[in-house]
Design a protein around this motif. Structure first.
Motif, PDB file in Angstrom:
ATOM      1  N   ARG A 295       1.172   8.890  -6.293  1.00 46.12           N
ATOM      2  CA  ARG A 295       0.942  10.400  -6.137  1.00 46.12           C
ATOM      3  C   ARG A 295       1.487  11.392  -7.073  1.00 46.12           C
ATOM      4  NH1 ARG A 295       4.725  11.537  -0.633  1.00 46.12           N
ATOM      5  NH2 ARG A 295       6.659  11.241  -1.695  1.00 46.12           N
ATOM      6  N   LYS A 296       0.659  12.464  -7.343  1.00 46.79           N
ATOM      7  CA  LYS A 296       1.327  13.300  -8.430  1.00 46.79           C
ATOM      8  C   LYS A 296       2.468  14.634  -7.861  1.00 46.79           C
ATOM      9  CE  LYS A 296      -1.269  11.856 -11.370  1.00 46.79           C
ATOM     10  NZ  LYS A 296      -0.575  10.769 -12.296  1.00 46.79           N
ATOM     11  N   THR A 297       2.068  14.849  -6.450  1.00 52.12           N
ATOM     12  CA  THR A 297       3.226  15.770  -5.695  1.00 52.12           C
ATOM     13  C   THR A 297       3.490  15.159  -4.264  1.00 52.12           C
ATOM     14  OG1 THR A 297       1.251  16.962  -4.576  1.00 52.12           O
ATOM     15  CG2 THR A 297       1.983  17.958  -6.626  1.00 52.12           C
TER      16      THR A 297
ATOM     17  N   VAL B 290       0.830  -1.206   0.001  1.00 49.29           N
ATOM     18  CA  VAL B 290      -0.008  -0.109   0.104  1.00 49.29           C
ATOM     19  C   VAL B 290       0.828   1.311  -0.050  1.00 49.29           C
ATOM     20  CG1 VAL B 290      -1.667   1.341   1.433  1.00 49.29           C
ATOM     21  CG2 VAL B 290      -1.974  -1.214   1.061  1.00 49.29           C
ATOM     22  N   GLY B 291       1.960   1.435   0.860  1.00 50.36           N
ATOM     23  CA  GLY B 291       2.720   2.284   0.896  1.00 50.36           C
ATOM     24  C   GLY B 291       3.574   2.643  -0.244  1.00 50.36           C
ATOM     25  N   ALA B 292       4.153   1.630  -0.986  1.00 52.05           N
ATOM     26  CA  ALA B 292       4.658   1.710  -2.363  1.00 52.05           C
ATOM     27  C   ALA B 292       3.865   2.358  -3.355  1.00 52.05           C
ATOM     28  CB  ALA B 292       5.358   0.525  -2.709  1.00 52.05           C
ATOM     29  N   THR B 293       2.691   1.748  -3.487  1.00 55.95           N
ATOM     30  CA  THR B 293       1.634   2.129  -4.417  1.00 55.95           C
ATOM     31  C   THR B 293       1.370   3.703  -4.068  1.00 55.95           C
ATOM     32  OG1 THR B 293       0.506  -0.038  -4.404  1.00 55.95           O
ATOM     33  CG2 THR B 293      -0.493   1.431  -5.494  1.00 55.95           C
ATOM     34  N   PHE B 294       1.164   3.997  -3.081  1.00 55.85           N
ATOM     35  CA  PHE B 294       0.858   5.553  -2.476  1.00 55.85           C
ATOM     36  C   PHE B 294       2.083   6.205  -3.127  1.00 55.85           C
ATOM     37  CE2 PHE B 294       1.634   9.031   0.149  1.00 55.85           C
ATOM     38  CZ  PHE B 294       0.346   9.740  -0.007  1.00 55.85           C
TER      39      PHE B 294
ATOM     40  N   ILE C  30      14.003   4.680  -0.558  1.00 60.56           N
ATOM     41  CA  ILE C  30      13.884   4.680   1.059  1.00 60.56           C
ATOM     42  C   ILE C  30      12.825   3.947   1.666  1.00 60.56           C
ATOM     43  CG2 ILE C  30      13.331   6.497   2.762  1.00 60.56           C
ATOM     44  CD1 ILE C  30      14.520   8.672   0.714  1.00 60.56           C
ATOM     45  N   TRP C  31      11.841   3.763   0.901  1.00 57.66           N
ATOM     46  CA  TRP C  31      10.739   2.790   1.654  1.00 57.66           C
ATOM     47  C   TRP C  31      11.203   1.502   1.807  1.00 57.66           C
ATOM     48  CZ3 TRP C  31       6.767   3.743   4.117  1.00 57.66           C
ATOM     49  CH2 TRP C  31       5.538   2.736   4.138  1.00 57.66           C
ATOM     50  N   CYS C  32      11.950   1.084   0.714  1.00 57.25           N
ATOM     51  CA  CYS C  32      12.680  -0.417   0.639  1.00 57.25           C
ATOM     52  C   CYS C  32      13.607  -0.787   1.668  1.00 57.25           C
ATOM     53  CB  CYS C  32      13.181  -0.719  -0.841  1.00 57.25           C
ATOM     54  SG  CYS C  32      11.686  -0.966  -2.163  1.00 57.25           S
ATOM     55  N   VAL C  33      14.475   0.498   1.825  1.00 57.48           N
ATOM     56  CA  VAL C  33      15.497   0.495   2.976  1.00 57.48           C
ATOM     57  C   VAL C  33      14.798   0.186   4.296  1.00 57.48           C
ATOM     58  CG1 VAL C  33      17.380   1.532   3.988  1.00 57.48           C
ATOM     59  CG2 VAL C  33      17.427   1.362   1.671  1.00 57.48           C
ATOM     60  N   LEU C  34      13.957   1.078   4.466  1.00 52.27           N
ATOM     61  CA  LEU C  34      13.061   0.892   5.761  1.00 52.27           C
ATOM     62  C   LEU C  34      12.477  -0.622   5.929  1.00 52.27           C
ATOM     63  CD1 LEU C  34      11.705   1.969   8.268  1.00 52.27           C
ATOM     64  CD2 LEU C  34       9.783   2.445   6.710  1.00 52.27           C
TER      65      LEU C  34
ATOM     66  N   ASN D  71       6.048  15.294  -8.607  1.00 53.79           N
ATOM     67  CA  ASN D  71       6.749  13.944  -8.478  1.00 53.79           C
ATOM     68  C   ASN D  71       7.286  13.547  -9.803  1.00 53.79           C
ATOM     69  OD1 ASN D  71       7.453  12.461  -6.223  1.00 53.79           O
ATOM     70  ND2 ASN D  71       5.551  11.227  -6.064  1.00 53.79           N
ATOM     71  N   THR D  72       8.548  13.661 -10.136  1.00 58.49           N
ATOM     72  CA  THR D  72       9.021  13.005 -11.246  1.00 58.49           C
ATOM     73  C   THR D  72       9.585  11.530 -10.946  1.00 58.49           C
ATOM     74  OG1 THR D  72      11.273  13.754 -10.716  1.00 58.49           O
ATOM     75  CG2 THR D  72       9.805  15.395 -11.907  1.00 58.49           C
ATOM     76  N   PRO D  73       9.830  10.940 -12.231  1.00 58.99           N
ATOM     77  CA  PRO D  73      10.176   9.185 -12.034  1.00 58.99           C
ATOM     78  C   PRO D  73      11.410   9.258 -11.039  1.00 58.99           C
ATOM     79  CG  PRO D  73       9.688   9.859 -14.245  1.00 58.99           C
ATOM     80  CD  PRO D  73       9.444  11.141 -13.736  1.00 58.99           C
ATOM     81  N   ALA D  74      12.351  10.426 -11.269  1.00 58.02           N
ATOM     82  CA  ALA D  74      13.718  10.189 -10.312  1.00 58.02           C
ATOM     83  C   ALA D  74      13.107  10.445  -8.850  1.00 58.02           C
ATOM     84  CB  ALA D  74      14.624  11.418 -10.729  1.00 58.02           C
ATOM     85  N   TYR D  75      12.301  11.152  -8.589  1.00 61.79           N
ATOM     86  CA  TYR D  75      11.835  11.488  -7.209  1.00 61.79           C
ATOM     87  C   TYR D  75      11.041  10.081  -6.629  1.00 61.79           C
ATOM     88  CZ  TYR D  75      13.120  16.418  -7.072  1.00 61.79           C
ATOM     89  OH  TYR D  75      13.600  17.706  -7.389  1.00 61.79           O
ATOM     90  N   GLN D  76      10.267   9.633  -7.670  1.00 68.24           N
ATOM     91  CA  GLN D  76       9.486   8.335  -7.103  1.00 68.24           C
ATOM     92  C   GLN D  76      10.444   7.238  -6.775  1.00 68.24           C
ATOM     93  OE1 GLN D  76       7.290   8.130 -10.916  1.00 68.24           O
ATOM     94  NE2 GLN D  76       5.484   8.731  -9.903  1.00 68.24           N
ATOM     95  N   MET D  77      11.432   7.113  -7.502  1.00 69.19           N
ATOM     96  CA  MET D  77      12.522   6.006  -7.568  1.00 69.19           C
ATOM     97  C   MET D  77      13.068   6.363  -6.149  1.00 69.19           C
ATOM     98  SD  MET D  77      11.885   3.958  -9.692  1.00 69.19           S
ATOM     99  CE  MET D  77      13.262   2.862  -9.811  1.00 69.19           C
ATOM    100  N   THR D  78      13.481   7.611  -5.808  1.00 60.47           N
ATOM    101  CA  THR D  78      14.360   7.854  -4.574  1.00 60.47           C
ATOM    102  C   THR D  78      13.105   7.461  -3.463  1.00 60.47           C
ATOM    103  OG1 THR D  78      15.530   9.659  -5.633  1.00 60.47           O
ATOM    104  CG2 THR D  78      15.372   9.742  -3.490  1.00 60.47           C
TER     105      THR D  78
END
Length: 70
Positions: A25-27, A17-21, A45-49, A34-41
């Motif tokens: 999300r647009k901003t 759910v968190g990864a999908t959110f 971070i979510w995956c490290v957590l 939210n650009t693809p680079a920001y999305q990947m970043t």
């Protein structure tokens, strides 16, 4: 062992759910687009957590199996 399985399923659902959110999300929280680079970043971070949480879950599983054998 049943509690461990239920907790693991809960963490998995929370991760999905968190990864999908984060991906859809647009901003972000600051209002920046939210650009693809920001999305990947954000996803990295979510995956490290959740990697840290997975590590703790695996240690917990090993401890429970050792206690169960005794």
């Amino acid at each position: 062992m049943n509690w461990w399985k239920m907790t693991s399923i809960l963490w998995l659902v929370l991760f999905i759910v968190g990864a999908t959110f984060l991906w859809l999300r647009k901003t972000d929280a600051t209002g920046a687009i939210n650009t693809p680079a920001y999305q990947m970043t954000s996803l990295a971070i979510w995956c490290v957590l959740f990697g840290f949480i997975l590590f703790i879950q695996l240690i917990w599983l090993v401890i429970m199996r050792v206690r169960h054998r005794k």
